[in-house]
Enzyme design. Structure first.
Site, PDB file in Angstrom:
ATOM      1  N   CYS A 143      -8.132 -16.175  28.417  1.00 44.94           N
ATOM      2  CA  CYS A 143      -8.055 -14.817  27.972  1.00 44.94           C
ATOM      3  C   CYS A 143      -7.628 -14.573  26.543  1.00 44.94           C
ATOM      4  CB  CYS A 143      -6.952 -14.065  29.054  1.00 44.94           C
ATOM      5  SG  CYS A 143      -7.326 -14.245  30.806  1.00 44.94           S
ATOM      6  N   GLY A 199      -2.975 -17.453  35.077  1.00 45.37           N
ATOM      7  CA  GLY A 199      -3.951 -18.009  35.924  1.00 45.37           C
ATOM      8  C   GLY A 199      -5.180 -18.386  34.909  1.00 45.37           C
ATOM      9  N   CYS A 200      -5.291 -17.814  33.753  1.00 47.82           N
ATOM     10  CA  CYS A 200      -6.568 -17.957  32.927  1.00 47.82           C
ATOM     11  C   CYS A 200      -6.177 -18.594  31.355  1.00 47.82           C
ATOM     12  CB  CYS A 200      -7.037 -16.884  33.000  1.00 47.82           C
ATOM     13  SG  CYS A 200      -8.717 -17.079  31.751  1.00 47.82           S
ATOM     14  N   GLY A 201      -6.487 -19.530  30.964  1.00 48.26           N
ATOM     15  CA  GLY A 201      -6.230 -20.133  29.708  1.00 48.26           C
ATOM     16  C   GLY A 201      -7.100 -19.639  28.705  1.00 48.26           C
ATOM     17  N   PRO A 226      -2.736 -14.134  30.906  1.00 44.22           N
ATOM     18  CA  PRO A 226      -1.956 -14.284  32.142  1.00 44.22           C
ATOM     19  C   PRO A 226      -2.098 -15.835  32.646  1.00 44.22           C
ATOM     20  CG  PRO A 226      -4.065 -13.319  32.647  1.00 44.22           C
ATOM     21  CD  PRO A 226      -4.034 -13.403  31.273  1.00 44.22           C
TER      22      PRO A 226
END
Length: 274
Positions: free
Chosen positions: A114, A110-112, A108
């Site tokens: 994942c 918001g998170c690099g 997603p």
């Protein structure tokens, strides 16, 4: 190639002070972008469907899949019904590096991190940038995020995307990219700089977001020794910046900023207050 528009209109009802009216809002698009290396999908990220070539190159560099633009033989952007494929073909034997940084989940915005399948991959060793990089004046740093505002046309229309810019002392912001994801914007900037031959060690990255660990990692992998942000760093990001020799300035707004690590790159025109 028929990519989705980066921005488009949407109908809404604006409610305020007991009244309402029909309006149109400009909203940013996001699409699934698959990074496909030598015919195999390596990562899928949600991103703004613009500057995909820059995104593919910057992602490849910041993730350590390649160490130089010349290791990518070709890059083709293909629009699909479900999203976008960036099809990259590598030169030489990069299979080991590719396997070491394998991702297998959609990340997603918001998170690099994942999709990384081990703690060792998440906390990979970073280059040591101690002793390189420019000397910055307080004016360079304090005014960096305000200067970046002039490079944010998507944000001006939607108020919903991040930006990353490259600042050269004495010249200001010389290049910037935007995306719904803060780490995507930075990857796009890194790719655009590589394509234009800009040396990251000669300036600073300026970002419109908080500083999380993946932002510091990408900064270090690109060889940029100064990171300026409008918001706060996490403690882990600060520890990474200290260890990698990166000068981290945060809360850079108006006339001030907080300098968290490696203050030796701040010019001597700033004096201590007793």
């Amino acid at each position: 190639m028929n990519l989705p528009k980066p921005l488009d209109g949407a109908a809404a009802i604006h409610v305020r002070a007991g009244s309402r009216r029909a309006i149109q809002r400009v909203l940013p698009e996001e699409a699934a972008v698959a990074m496909v290396y030598d015919g195999t999908t390596h990562a899928v990220m949600m991103a703004t469907p613009a500057d995909i070539e820059d995104f593919a190159l910057g992602f490849s560099l910041s993730e350590g899949i390649v160490t130089g633009q010349g290791q990518i033989a070709s890059c083709t952007v293909v629009a699909q019904d479900q999203g976008i494929e960036a099809r990259l073909w590598l030169t030489g034997d990069r299979a080991e590096a590719l396997a070491a940084r394998r991702r297998n989940l959609a990340g997603p915005v918001g998170c690099g991190l994942c999709g990384i399948d081990s703690l060792e991959q998440a906390m990979r060793p970073l280059p040591d940038l101690d002793g390189i990089g420019p000397v910055m004046t307080s004016g360079d740093i304090a005014g960096a995020t305000d200067a970046l505002r002039d490079w944010q046309p998507l944000h001006d229309r939607s108020r919903a995307v991040h930006a990353a810019g490259f600042l050269i002392p004495g010249k200001g912001i010389v290049l910037a990219r935007e995306d719904v994801g803060r780490h995507n914007a930075l990857d796009k900037l890194i790719g655009a700089m590589a394509r234009q031959g800009l040396d990251a060690g000669q300036g600073a990255f300026v970002v419109t977001s908080r500083v999380s660990i993946e932002m510091v990692q990408k900064c270090a992998m690109a060889g940029c020794a100064v990171l300026i942000a409008v918001s706060a760093p996490t403690l882990h990001a600060l520890r990474l910046a200290e260890g990698a020799g990166i000068t981290l300035a945060a809360f850079a707004r108006g006339e001030g900023f907080d300098l968290f690590s490696h203050p030796e790159r701040l010019s001597a025109e700033v004096s201590d207050v007793a």
